[in-house]
Scaffold this motif. Structure first.
Motif, mmCIF file in Angstrom:
data_model
loop_
_atom_site.group_PDB
_atom_site.id
_atom_site.type_symbol
_atom_site.label_atom_id
_atom_site.label_comp_id
_atom_site.label_asym_id
_atom_site.label_seq_id
_atom_site.Cartn_x
_atom_site.Cartn_y
_atom_site.Cartn_z
ATOM 1 N N VAL A 71 -1.042 0.911 10.373
ATOM 2 C CA VAL A 71 -1.353 2.311 10.440
ATOM 3 C C VAL A 71 -0.227 3.157 11.039
ATOM 4 O O VAL A 71 0.184 4.238 10.274
ATOM 5 C CB VAL A 71 -2.527 2.637 11.370
ATOM 6 C CG1 VAL A 71 -2.945 4.137 11.471
ATOM 7 C CG2 VAL A 71 -3.824 1.857 10.877
ATOM 8 N N ARG A 72 0.303 2.601 12.220
ATOM 9 C CA ARG A 72 1.558 3.319 12.598
ATOM 10 C C ARG A 72 2.839 3.524 11.608
ATOM 11 O O ARG A 72 3.445 4.137 11.612
ATOM 12 C CB ARG A 72 1.895 2.878 14.146
ATOM 13 C CG ARG A 72 1.054 3.359 14.831
ATOM 14 C CD ARG A 72 1.393 2.998 16.286
ATOM 15 N NE ARG A 72 2.643 3.750 16.847
ATOM 16 C CZ ARG A 72 2.458 5.041 17.430
ATOM 17 N NH1 ARG A 72 1.034 5.473 17.328
ATOM 18 N NH2 ARG A 72 3.395 5.861 17.681
ATOM 19 N N GLY A 73 3.055 2.156 10.907
ATOM 20 C CA GLY A 73 4.000 2.201 10.190
ATOM 21 C C GLY A 73 4.066 2.954 8.723
ATOM 22 O O GLY A 73 4.907 3.594 8.544
ATOM 23 N N LYS A 74 2.791 2.836 8.290
ATOM 24 C CA LYS A 74 2.701 3.886 7.180
ATOM 25 C C LYS A 74 2.811 5.579 7.390
ATOM 26 O O LYS A 74 3.212 6.073 6.883
ATOM 27 C CB LYS A 74 1.091 3.628 6.858
ATOM 28 C CG LYS A 74 0.802 2.341 5.862
ATOM 29 C CD LYS A 74 -0.653 2.401 5.564
ATOM 30 C CE LYS A 74 -0.865 0.900 4.933
ATOM 31 N NZ LYS A 74 -2.210 0.670 4.599
ATOM 32 N N ALA A 75 2.360 5.598 8.708
ATOM 33 C CA ALA A 75 2.273 6.990 9.123
ATOM 34 C C ALA A 75 3.802 7.209 9.364
ATOM 35 O O ALA A 75 4.381 8.242 9.022
ATOM 36 C CB ALA A 75 1.538 7.256 10.435
ATOM 37 N N ALA A 76 4.506 6.540 9.898
ATOM 38 C CA ALA A 76 6.116 6.769 10.112
ATOM 39 C C ALA A 76 6.729 7.025 8.589
ATOM 40 O O ALA A 76 7.531 7.771 8.348
ATOM 41 C CB ALA A 76 6.623 5.517 10.915
ATOM 42 N N ARG A 77 6.339 5.959 7.796
ATOM 43 C CA ARG A 77 7.005 6.051 6.260
ATOM 44 C C ARG A 77 6.537 7.411 5.935
ATOM 45 O O ARG A 77 7.506 7.936 5.036
ATOM 46 C CB ARG A 77 6.467 4.917 5.558
ATOM 47 C CG ARG A 77 7.122 3.551 5.840
ATOM 48 C CD ARG A 77 6.551 2.431 5.111
ATOM 49 N NE ARG A 77 6.708 2.644 3.564
ATOM 50 C CZ ARG A 77 7.760 2.436 2.947
ATOM 51 N NH1 ARG A 77 8.913 2.206 3.528
ATOM 52 N NH2 ARG A 77 7.935 2.662 1.694
ATOM 53 N N ARG A 78 5.425 7.955 5.886
ATOM 54 C CA ARG A 78 5.168 9.201 5.410
ATOM 55 C C ARG A 78 6.033 10.340 6.047
ATOM 56 O O ARG A 78 6.497 11.310 5.347
ATOM 57 C CB ARG A 78 3.542 9.420 5.812
ATOM 58 C CG ARG A 78 2.766 9.230 4.732
ATOM 59 C CD ARG A 78 1.180 9.903 4.850
ATOM 60 N NE ARG A 78 0.738 9.536 5.894
ATOM 61 C CZ ARG A 78 0.286 8.721 6.521
ATOM 62 N NH1 ARG A 78 -0.235 7.650 5.706
ATOM 63 N NH2 ARG A 78 -0.497 8.593 7.691
ATOM 64 N N ARG A 79 6.301 10.152 7.171
ATOM 65 C CA ARG A 79 6.999 11.309 8.062
ATOM 66 C C ARG A 79 8.530 11.254 7.619
ATOM 67 O O ARG A 79 8.931 12.309 7.585
ATOM 68 C CB ARG A 79 6.822 11.026 9.681
ATOM 69 C CG ARG A 79 7.677 11.923 10.333
ATOM 70 C CD ARG A 79 7.098 11.937 11.925
ATOM 71 N NE ARG A 79 7.957 13.116 12.501
ATOM 72 C CZ ARG A 79 8.877 12.741 13.100
ATOM 73 N NH1 ARG A 79 9.386 11.741 13.261
ATOM 74 N NH2 ARG A 79 9.467 13.817 13.706
ATOM 75 N N TRP A 80 9.151 10.059 7.336
ATOM 76 C CA TRP A 80 10.338 9.901 6.867
ATOM 77 C C TRP A 80 10.441 10.289 5.283
ATOM 78 O O TRP A 80 11.441 10.310 4.498
ATOM 79 C CB TRP A 80 10.734 8.412 7.038
ATOM 80 C CG TRP A 80 11.234 8.118 8.317
ATOM 81 C CD1 TRP A 80 10.720 7.859 9.461
ATOM 82 C CD2 TRP A 80 12.749 8.082 8.706
ATOM 83 N NE1 TRP A 80 11.442 7.580 10.631
ATOM 84 C CE2 TRP A 80 12.755 7.800 10.095
ATOM 85 C CE3 TRP A 80 13.954 7.986 7.907
ATOM 86 C CZ2 TRP A 80 14.134 7.323 10.873
ATOM 87 C CZ3 TRP A 80 15.167 7.717 8.848
ATOM 88 C CH2 TRP A 80 15.073 7.706 9.909
#
Length: 82
Positions: A71-80
């Motif tokens: 979940v956190r990884g996907k969120a970080a990728r969205r932010r980037w």
């Protein structure tokens, strides 16, 4: 001394999943203070010129984090903006 990954309250160093995960500016400053010589930077989230340093950092991050399925990884990728 290790940096606590706090996502709530006044002394937080990381964003929540809703905010896009990753570290805050304050968190990056604290990490660099605890680890002299570190070159950690915050996320590239804005519009960038093609071929610029920021664009290359984003491309590199997106390539490295391709397999992140949490979940956190996907969120970080969205932010980037990967």
């Amino acid at each position: 001394m290790a940096i606590r990954k706090t996502t709530k309250g006044k002394k937080r160093n990381c964003r929540t999943v809703k905010e896009g995960a990753g570290m805050t500016k304050k968190g990056v400053r604290a990490y660099r203070k605890a680890n002299p010589g570190s070159k950690l930077k915050t996320a590239v989230t804005g519009k960038v010129k093609k071929g610029s340093k920021a664009a290359k950092r984003r491309k590199s991050f997106c390539a490295r984090s391709k397999g992140w399925t949490g979940v956190r990884g996907k969120a970080a990728r969205r932010r980037w903006k990967c």
